[in-house]
Design an enzyme around this catalytic site. Structure first.
Site, short mmCIF file in Angstrom:
data_model
loop_
_atom_site.label_atom_id
_atom_site.label_comp_id
_atom_site.label_asym_id
_atom_site.label_seq_id
_atom_site.Cartn_x
_atom_site.Cartn_y
_atom_site.Cartn_z
N LYS A 8 0.81 -1.22 0.00
CA LYS A 8 0.00 0.00 0.00
C LYS A 8 0.84 1.27 0.00
O LYS A 8 0.34 2.34 -0.32
CB LYS A 8 -0.98 0.00 1.18
CG LYS A 8 -2.10 -1.02 1.02
CD LYS A 8 -3.32 -0.72 1.88
CE LYS A 8 -4.46 -1.67 1.50
NZ LYS A 8 -5.68 -1.48 2.25
N LYS A 44 -4.87 -9.53 -5.30
CA LYS A 44 -6.13 -9.97 -4.68
C LYS A 44 -7.27 -9.00 -5.01
O LYS A 44 -7.02 -7.80 -5.22
CB LYS A 44 -5.97 -10.15 -3.17
CG LYS A 44 -6.15 -8.91 -2.37
CD LYS A 44 -6.37 -9.15 -0.89
CE LYS A 44 -6.52 -7.79 -0.24
NZ LYS A 44 -7.46 -7.67 0.81
N LYS A 81 -11.80 -4.12 -2.43
CA LYS A 81 -12.90 -3.16 -2.61
C LYS A 81 -12.40 -1.75 -2.90
O LYS A 81 -13.14 -0.91 -3.39
CB LYS A 81 -13.86 -3.19 -1.41
CG LYS A 81 -13.24 -2.74 -0.09
CD LYS A 81 -14.30 -2.75 1.01
CE LYS A 81 -13.99 -3.75 2.10
NZ LYS A 81 -12.76 -3.52 2.86
P1 ATP Z 1 -9.18 -2.70 1.11
O1 ATP Z 1 -9.39 -2.77 -0.36
O2 ATP Z 1 -9.74 -1.47 1.72
O3 ATP Z 1 -7.78 -2.97 1.54
P2 ATP Z 1 -10.25 -5.35 1.26
O4 ATP Z 1 -11.37 -5.48 0.29
O5 ATP Z 1 -8.95 -5.93 0.87
O6 ATP Z 1 -10.06 -3.86 1.72
P3 ATP Z 1 -10.49 -5.92 4.09
O7 ATP Z 1 -11.46 -5.09 4.78
O8 ATP Z 1 -9.05 -5.56 4.21
O9 ATP Z 1 -10.84 -6.03 2.55
O10 ATP Z 1 -10.69 -7.45 4.49
C1 ATP Z 1 -11.76 -7.97 5.25
C2 ATP Z 1 -11.71 -9.48 5.25
O11 ATP Z 1 -11.92 -9.97 3.93
C3 ATP Z 1 -10.38 -10.06 5.70
O12 ATP Z 1 -10.63 -11.24 6.44
C4 ATP Z 1 -9.68 -10.39 4.43
O13 ATP Z 1 -8.74 -11.42 4.57
C5 ATP Z 1 -10.85 -10.82 3.56
N1 ATP Z 1 -10.56 -10.57 2.15
C6 ATP Z 1 -10.38 -9.36 1.57
N2 ATP Z 1 -10.16 -9.50 0.25
C7 ATP Z 1 -10.17 -10.83 0.01
C8 ATP Z 1 -10.01 -11.62 -1.17
N3 ATP Z 1 -9.77 -11.05 -2.33
N4 ATP Z 1 -10.11 -12.95 -1.08
C9 ATP Z 1 -10.36 -13.53 0.10
N5 ATP Z 1 -10.53 -12.86 1.26
C10 ATP Z 1 -10.44 -11.53 1.22
#
Ligand code: ATP
Ligand code: LTN
Length: 332
Positions: A111, A195, A198
């Protein structure tokens, strides 16, 4: 009863990755454990958020938790910033964490890599310590997260052990992770080596839980794949592998069964099929969400996260008091 704790950042609308990596598993285990699920708003501001969006996304996340199947009667659902102990314990734990280990966190490196040193926020750097505080306040037995959070869980365990050793007391329970086999890492539809996230600037990279059927199908049609045109599950074809994984998460079929089902079908038809099953799966969630998202339900939703914050605070305030006493603060 054993306890579970986890959270998701309100940094946008939740995605298919959040659902398969986290929420779906939370729903599965909600009857077996005492579950504490929160919206990690303190974490989300480590990346700039427009205040109105953050407020909206936080309330929407509460509704998405429930729409995905979390029962507010049996789970503690709360907003992280409502329980001030999270920020306070993070401050104490900052003194049990080292610059070197935080600099090695892959999420921090990812990040911050596009930013100049002067523009990297201390909050982004300190993110894992706040996450350790979230966890250690509640002595959970298990922390269900996706694969990407494995390193953060590990550092929470390291910090807990270090604190316990320094003060010669078992103040914190060492938590175990719970990372499901399937769905633990859903990749971006536009870059299958990254990955699904959002906060991706390109909305074609992720499927939001609230995307309508047409948008879902369009996004899958545009998904980046190679040109082999054979539905085969292999590391050499990460785009198709990701689509097979997604299809597998929805239908609970194995990759082998999926390869067979789509043996003589090109990528185009397979992408359509994935889009269709995902749209059907999300429709159930969206119907429930639309019901909750009515003005007359606002009070009921507020009650849910207020009740949640009260319950969380009961546990967190006891733990913080114990910590303050242990480090030598004069406890009131
Ligand atoms: P951001 O984009 O703001 O970093 P994010 O979409 O990656 O957010 P988080 O809020 O960081 O999501 O993650 C919340 C939960 O969802 C965590 O348990 C994380 O491991 C899971 N998670 C997030 N993205 C994925 C993915 N692509 N596949 C599987 N699990 C995920
Ligand atoms: N960092 C997590 C969200 C999160 C979390 C937690 C998960 C914040 N605090 C405590 C489990 C336990 C993420 O998924 N990005």
């Amino acid at each position: 009863m054993k306890r579970i704790l986890s959270g998701i950042q309100p940094s946008g609308t939740l995605t298919l990755g959040n659902y398969f990596g986290a929420l779906k598993n939370w729903v599965k285990i909600q009857h077996e454990y005492e579950c504490m699920y929160f919206i990690a708003d303190l974490h989300s501001i480590t990346v700039t958020q427009a205040p109105n969006n953050l407020r909206e996304n936080t309330k929407k996340a509460v509704m998405q938790y429930i729409a995905c199947g979390l029962d507010p009667e049996i789970n503690t659902i709360f907003v992280q910033s409502h329980v001030h102990e999270h920020a306070e314990l993070a401050w104490v734990l900052n003194n049990s964490a080292y610059m070197g280990e935080l600099s090695r966190m892959t999420q921090f490196k990812d990040k911050s890599k596009s930013q100049k040193e002067d523009a990297i926020k201390v909050g982004l750097f300190d993110y894992p310590v706040l996450m350790a505080a979230d966890i250690l306040l509640y002595d959970p037995d298990l922390v269900p997260v996706g694969q990407d959070q494995r390193q953060h869980l590990e550092i929470a365990r390291v910090i807990a052990r270090r604190f316990n050793n320094q003060y010669g007391k078992e103040i914190f329970k060492i938590p175990d992770g719970y990372i499901a086999e399937t769905g633990a890492k859903i990749m971006s539809l536009q870059d299958p080596l990254k990955k699904m996230s959002k906060s991706d600037a390109n909305p074609n990279g992720f499927i939001s839980l609230l995307d309508d059927r047409d948008t879902i199908i369009k996004k899958f049609k545009k998904a980046v794949t190679d040109s082999e045109n054979i539905v085969r599950y292999s590391d050499e074809q990460p785009g198709i592998k990701n689509l097979i994984n997604i299809y597998s998460c929805v239908t609970e079929k194995t990759p082998k069964e999926i390869e067979k089902e789509f043996e003589s079908v090109g990528y185009g038809n397979f992408k359509m099929a994935v889009g269709e099953v995902v749209a059907d799966c999300l429709l159930k969630i969206q119907t429930k969400y639309d019901e909750l998202n009515k003005p007359e339900n606002e009070g009921m939703l507020r009650n849910i996260y207020e009740k949640g914050a009260n319950r969380a605070e009961e546990i967190a305030s006891k733990k913080l008091r114990e910590v303050y006493d242990t480090v030598g603060f004069v406890v009131r």
